[in-house]
Design a protein around this motif. Structure first.
Motif, PDB file in Angstrom:
ATOM      1  N   VAL A 136      -6.519   2.668   3.391  1.00  0.00           N
ATOM      2  CA  VAL A 136      -6.743   1.225   3.491  1.00  0.00           C
ATOM      3  C   VAL A 136      -7.964   0.825   2.666  1.00  0.00           C
ATOM      4  CG1 VAL A 136      -7.389  -0.630   5.081  1.00  0.00           C
ATOM      5  CG2 VAL A 136      -5.571   0.963   5.698  1.00  0.00           C
ATOM      6  N   LEU A 137      -9.049   1.605   2.779  1.00  0.00           N
ATOM      7  CA  LEU A 137     -10.252   1.304   1.988  1.00  0.00           C
ATOM      8  C   LEU A 137      -9.962   1.383   0.494  1.00  0.00           C
ATOM      9  CD1 LEU A 137     -13.094   3.121   3.938  1.00  0.00           C
ATOM     10  CD2 LEU A 137     -12.864   0.675   3.540  1.00  0.00           C
ATOM     11  N   TRP A 138      -9.237   2.401   0.080  1.00  0.00           N
ATOM     12  CA  TRP A 138      -8.897   2.588  -1.336  1.00  0.00           C
ATOM     13  C   TRP A 138      -8.036   1.427  -1.840  1.00  0.00           C
ATOM     14  CZ3 TRP A 138     -10.968   5.335  -4.936  1.00  0.00           C
ATOM     15  CH2 TRP A 138     -10.290   5.576  -6.128  1.00  0.00           C
ATOM     16  N   PHE A 139      -7.096   0.994  -1.003  1.00  0.00           N
ATOM     17  CA  PHE A 139      -6.220  -0.121  -1.360  1.00  0.00           C
ATOM     18  C   PHE A 139      -7.026  -1.410  -1.516  1.00  0.00           C
ATOM     19  CE2 PHE A 139      -3.262  -3.542  -0.048  1.00  0.00           C
ATOM     20  CZ  PHE A 139      -2.337  -3.400  -1.060  1.00  0.00           C
ATOM     21  N   LYS A 140      -7.932  -1.677  -0.574  1.00  0.00           N
ATOM     22  CA  LYS A 140      -8.752  -2.884  -0.643  1.00  0.00           C
ATOM     23  C   LYS A 140      -9.684  -2.850  -1.853  1.00  0.00           C
ATOM     24  CE  LYS A 140      -8.484  -4.244   4.142  1.00  0.00           C
ATOM     25  NZ  LYS A 140      -9.183  -4.511   5.391  1.00  0.00           N
ATOM     26  N   LEU A 141     -10.206  -1.676  -2.184  1.00  0.00           N
ATOM     27  CA  LEU A 141     -11.023  -1.546  -3.390  1.00  0.00           C
ATOM     28  C   LEU A 141     -10.200  -1.875  -4.632  1.00  0.00           C
ATOM     29  CD1 LEU A 141     -13.672  -0.685  -4.804  1.00  0.00           C
ATOM     30  CD2 LEU A 141     -12.729   1.626  -4.867  1.00  0.00           C
ATOM     31  N   LEU A 197      -7.583  -3.875  -4.793  1.00  0.00           N
ATOM     32  CA  LEU A 197      -7.356  -5.324  -4.831  1.00  0.00           C
ATOM     33  C   LEU A 197      -8.598  -6.062  -5.323  1.00  0.00           C
ATOM     34  CD1 LEU A 197      -5.362  -5.918  -1.517  1.00  0.00           C
ATOM     35  CD2 LEU A 197      -4.488  -5.942  -3.858  1.00  0.00           C
ATOM     36  N   LEU A 198      -9.767  -5.621  -4.859  1.00  0.00           N
ATOM     37  CA  LEU A 198     -11.015  -6.247  -5.295  1.00  0.00           C
ATOM     38  C   LEU A 198     -11.234  -6.048  -6.797  1.00  0.00           C
ATOM     39  CD1 LEU A 198     -13.714  -7.647  -4.537  1.00  0.00           C
ATOM     40  CD2 LEU A 198     -14.661  -5.357  -4.261  1.00  0.00           C
ATOM     41  N   MET A 229       0.845  -1.180   0.000  1.00  0.00           N
ATOM     42  CA  MET A 229       0.000   0.000   0.000  1.00  0.00           C
ATOM     43  C   MET A 229       0.892   1.245   0.000  1.00  0.00           C
ATOM     44  SD  MET A 229      -3.084   0.867   2.616  1.00  0.00           S
ATOM     45  CE  MET A 229      -2.038   0.936   4.033  1.00  0.00           C
TER      46      MET A 229
END
Length: 144
Positions: free
Chosen positions: A74-79, A81-82, A18
């Motif tokens: 963190v939310l942007w990173f997980k988005l 990855l999804l 990240m």
């Protein structure tokens, strides 16, 4: 992991890290600044000024207290990855079935064999003769 029918090792994990909160904030500030500036330039002040304000807030927080942006980062990173898990197979599948498959079917219909894979019972050999011949065999003595 047991390898079955493949020489590849697909167990390796990709090292995706990240980005920093500061760079996240600056990127969002630039994006909001560009969108807000464009809206303001086109006369849509009702949208332009608030979006520019959000961009300014992102820039201020990114430069002063970047740790506040951690949850958003963190939310942007997980988005991301999804989206990677969903979009990559879809795009590659579409690319294959929209380009490669129709071309292969057309080549089969028209009897094309660009790799000369069709068996020829009359052929003495499948070697392709070069005319003119290639380099002299002596020139291949020190290849490595």
């Amino acid at each position: 992991m047991v390898k079955q029918g493949s020489h590849e090792d697909f167990s390796r994990a990709s090292d995706v890290r990240m980005g920093s909160e500061r760079s996240f904030g600056i990127v969002f500030a630039v994006v909001f600044g560009l969108v807000g500036g464009w809206q303001h330039y086109n006369g849509n002040v009702d949208w332009g000024v608030p979006v520019l304000g959000v961009g300014g807030a992102f820039l201020l927080v990114a430069l002063a207290v970047p740790a506040l942006l951690r949850p958003l980062n963190v939310l942007w990173f997980k988005l991301g990855l999804l989206l990677h898990k969903v979009v990559s197979p879809l795009v590659l599948g579409l690319l294959f079935f929209v380009t490669v498959t129709p071309i292969a079917l057309l080549m089969k219909v028209f009897g094309k064999d660009p790799l000369s894979l069709r068996l020829d019972p009359q052929a003495d050999s499948y070697w392709i003769r070069r005319d003119p011949p290639g380099p002299a065999p002596k020139s291949m003595s020190k290849q490595f």
